[in-house]
Design a protein around this motif. Sequence first.
Motif, PDB file in Angstrom:
ATOM      1  N   ALA A 298       8.122  -0.696  -7.334  1.00 13.79           N
ATOM      2  CA  ALA A 298       8.141  -0.430  -8.773  1.00 13.79           C
ATOM      3  C   ALA A 298       7.443  -1.552  -9.541  1.00 13.79           C
ATOM      4  CB  ALA A 298       9.588  -0.276  -9.242  1.00 13.79           C
ATOM      5  N   LEU A 299       7.661  -2.792  -9.127  1.00 13.87           N
ATOM      6  CA  LEU A 299       7.013  -3.925  -9.786  1.00 13.87           C
ATOM      7  C   LEU A 299       5.502  -3.865  -9.605  1.00 13.87           C
ATOM      8  CD1 LEU A 299       7.160  -6.629 -11.291  1.00 13.87           C
ATOM      9  CD2 LEU A 299       7.567  -7.749  -9.086  1.00 13.87           C
ATOM     10  N   ALA A 300       5.057  -3.485  -8.432  1.00 13.11           N
ATOM     11  CA  ALA A 300       3.615  -3.357  -8.176  1.00 13.11           C
ATOM     12  C   ALA A 300       2.994  -2.309  -9.091  1.00 13.11           C
ATOM     13  CB  ALA A 300       3.374  -2.999  -6.710  1.00 13.11           C
ATOM     14  N   ASP A 301       3.717  -1.213  -9.324  1.00  8.25           N
ATOM     15  CA  ASP A 301       3.221  -0.188 -10.241  1.00  8.25           C
ATOM     16  C   ASP A 301       3.098  -0.742 -11.658  1.00  8.25           C
ATOM     17  OD1 ASP A 301       3.074   1.654  -8.220  1.00  8.25           O
ATOM     18  OD2 ASP A 301       5.041   2.545  -8.636  1.00  8.25           O
ATOM     19  N   MET A 305      -0.754  -3.435  -9.141  1.00 11.46           N
ATOM     20  CA  MET A 305      -1.083  -4.103  -7.890  1.00 11.46           C
ATOM     21  C   MET A 305      -0.853  -3.146  -6.727  1.00 11.46           C
ATOM     22  SD  MET A 305       0.726  -7.822  -8.637  1.00 11.46           S
ATOM     23  CE  MET A 305       0.081  -8.656  -7.183  1.00 11.46           C
ATOM     24  N   ARG A 306      -1.503  -3.420  -5.614  1.00 13.92           N
ATOM     25  CA  ARG A 306      -1.313  -2.633  -4.398  1.00 13.92           C
ATOM     26  C   ARG A 306      -0.189  -3.236  -3.572  1.00 13.92           C
ATOM     27  NH1 ARG A 306      -6.897  -2.853  -1.522  1.00 13.92           N
ATOM     28  NH2 ARG A 306      -6.706  -4.990  -2.266  1.00 13.92           N
ATOM     29  N   ILE A 307       0.488  -2.367  -2.821  1.00 16.28           N
ATOM     30  CA  ILE A 307       1.580  -2.862  -1.983  1.00 16.28           C
ATOM     31  C   ILE A 307       1.652  -2.031  -0.709  1.00 16.28           C
ATOM     32  CG2 ILE A 307       3.344  -1.365  -3.041  1.00 16.28           C
ATOM     33  CD1 ILE A 307       5.324  -3.720  -2.702  1.00 16.28           C
ATOM     34  N   ASP A 308       1.969  -2.671   0.381  1.00 23.51           N
ATOM     35  CA  ASP A 308       2.262  -1.947   1.613  1.00 23.51           C
ATOM     36  C   ASP A 308       3.250  -2.757   2.441  1.00 23.51           C
ATOM     37  OD1 ASP A 308       0.823  -3.358   4.041  1.00 23.51           O
ATOM     38  OD2 ASP A 308      -0.639  -3.374   2.409  1.00 23.51           O
ATOM     39  N   VAL A 309       4.017  -2.049   3.241  1.00 21.02           N
ATOM     40  CA  VAL A 309       4.981  -2.670   4.146  1.00 21.02           C
ATOM     41  C   VAL A 309       4.591  -2.242   5.559  1.00 21.02           C
ATOM     42  CG1 VAL A 309       7.396  -2.897   4.811  1.00 21.02           C
ATOM     43  CG2 VAL A 309       6.786  -2.583   2.393  1.00 21.02           C
ATOM     44  N   ARG A 310       4.316  -3.205   6.419  1.00 19.71           N
ATOM     45  CA  ARG A 310       3.865  -2.898   7.774  1.00 19.71           C
ATOM     46  C   ARG A 310       4.664  -3.706   8.799  1.00 19.71           C
ATOM     47  NH1 ARG A 310      -0.307  -5.578   5.039  1.00 19.71           N
ATOM     48  NH2 ARG A 310      -0.922  -7.641   5.846  1.00 19.71           N
ATOM     49  N   ASP A 311       4.646  -3.195  10.014  1.00 17.30           N
ATOM     50  CA  ASP A 311       5.347  -3.880  11.096  1.00 17.30           C
ATOM     51  C   ASP A 311       4.710  -5.239  11.360  1.00 17.30           C
ATOM     52  OD1 ASP A 311       7.077  -1.784  11.471  1.00 17.30           O
ATOM     53  OD2 ASP A 311       5.869  -0.833  13.030  1.00 17.30           O
ATOM     54  N   LEU A 321       6.535  -6.841   7.189  1.00 15.72           N
ATOM     55  CA  LEU A 321       5.844  -7.701   6.238  1.00 15.72           C
ATOM     56  C   LEU A 321       5.508  -6.895   4.997  1.00 15.72           C
ATOM     57  CD1 LEU A 321       4.421 -10.504   5.726  1.00 15.72           C
ATOM     58  CD2 LEU A 321       2.321  -9.371   6.482  1.00 15.72           C
ATOM     59  N   LEU A 322       6.025  -7.339   3.856  1.00 15.65           N
ATOM     60  CA  LEU A 322       5.665  -6.752   2.563  1.00 15.65           C
ATOM     61  C   LEU A 322       4.468  -7.526   2.011  1.00 15.65           C
ATOM     62  CD1 LEU A 322       7.850  -5.506  -0.307  1.00 15.65           C
ATOM     63  CD2 LEU A 322       6.179  -7.298  -0.813  1.00 15.65           C
ATOM     64  N   ASP A 323       3.441  -6.796   1.650  1.00 15.61           N
ATOM     65  CA  ASP A 323       2.183  -7.405   1.174  1.00 15.61           C
ATOM     66  C   ASP A 323       1.842  -6.786  -0.178  1.00 15.61           C
ATOM     67  OD1 ASP A 323      -0.350  -8.391   0.728  1.00 15.61           O
ATOM     68  OD2 ASP A 323      -1.181  -7.760   2.644  1.00 15.61           O
TER      69      ASP A 323
END
Length: 325
Positions: A298-301, A305-311, A321-323
Amino acid sequence: DDDDSSSSRTRTEQLDAAATTVIQSVTIDPKMSISLHVPRVLLEDGCMAEVGGMVWDCSVITARYLLHQSTVYAAAASDANTATIGSDRISSTAATSIDLMSYDHIIELGSGLGLLGFAIHRHLRACHRRRHRLHVLDHDNESSVSYFNSKVKPNRITLTDYLPELIDAMSRTATDERRRFGDALHDNTDEKKREGGNNANDYANDVTLDVRRLDWSDIATNALDWIQFHESTLLVASEVLYEPCHAELLMGCIRRILHRNNAHCNRTNHARSRRVRVLIANFADRPGWVDFCNGMTALADEEDMRIDVRDLDLGNGGYELLDMR
């Protein structure tokens, strides 16, 4: 001889008993082992796991991952030479690549004993030495490799936590790290002259290391003037969420830093939030992690900003890892 040996052991035990910290060595890779000061009072209280006074596996894994990513990026840039910055090879992986050298200021949140921040400091110091050496070699050979040949900007690293015992322990480790590099520079003055350095302090300001107190629960009154507006900033943290309440506190801290940066950007017409990137690693099953990821989305929106969570899997399952960038 036995008496002398016994006397020596006794003096050592007395010194150890009087020390406020004990040393714990942690290996990041075969070429990097870091000696951390651990507060003795936390060991004696038996509350290490509750207050961050221990080395979590996640911090070791995150350090290995970030250093590996930064090394891969630098190697790709070196191979592609001058065309690297605009090349498909770099741009195709730009969404997930991590170039630690590109940030003016790297801030570790909830550092605990500071393993991640100290590992990044060691890595950047080594990168600066290599780039200085390459610059001189290129000059001597009258060749040009502009990506490495240009003057590299200095980096700042700041480790933060709120417990006085942890601040003291990290400050002691930071002093050891500065002394370690300072001694190495003085011991290798001839080598530095061959690399183009005039004295043992030529690299002293390339990577600065600082430790500061930062309380997420009182972020509204925390002075953040040590975060400069003009700096590109990378926020990193590892295994800092292990209670649901931590998610909201950490989001509040990150939001404050972003808003402070964006308020300045709005006044100076700089790109909002593009100067800040956030990398948070955590065990995925920890209470509060899902809430944190949802809140950060929600903060990224809000911040565009872009956001992704990956292994974050380097042979150790369960970490993510949240990026946000």
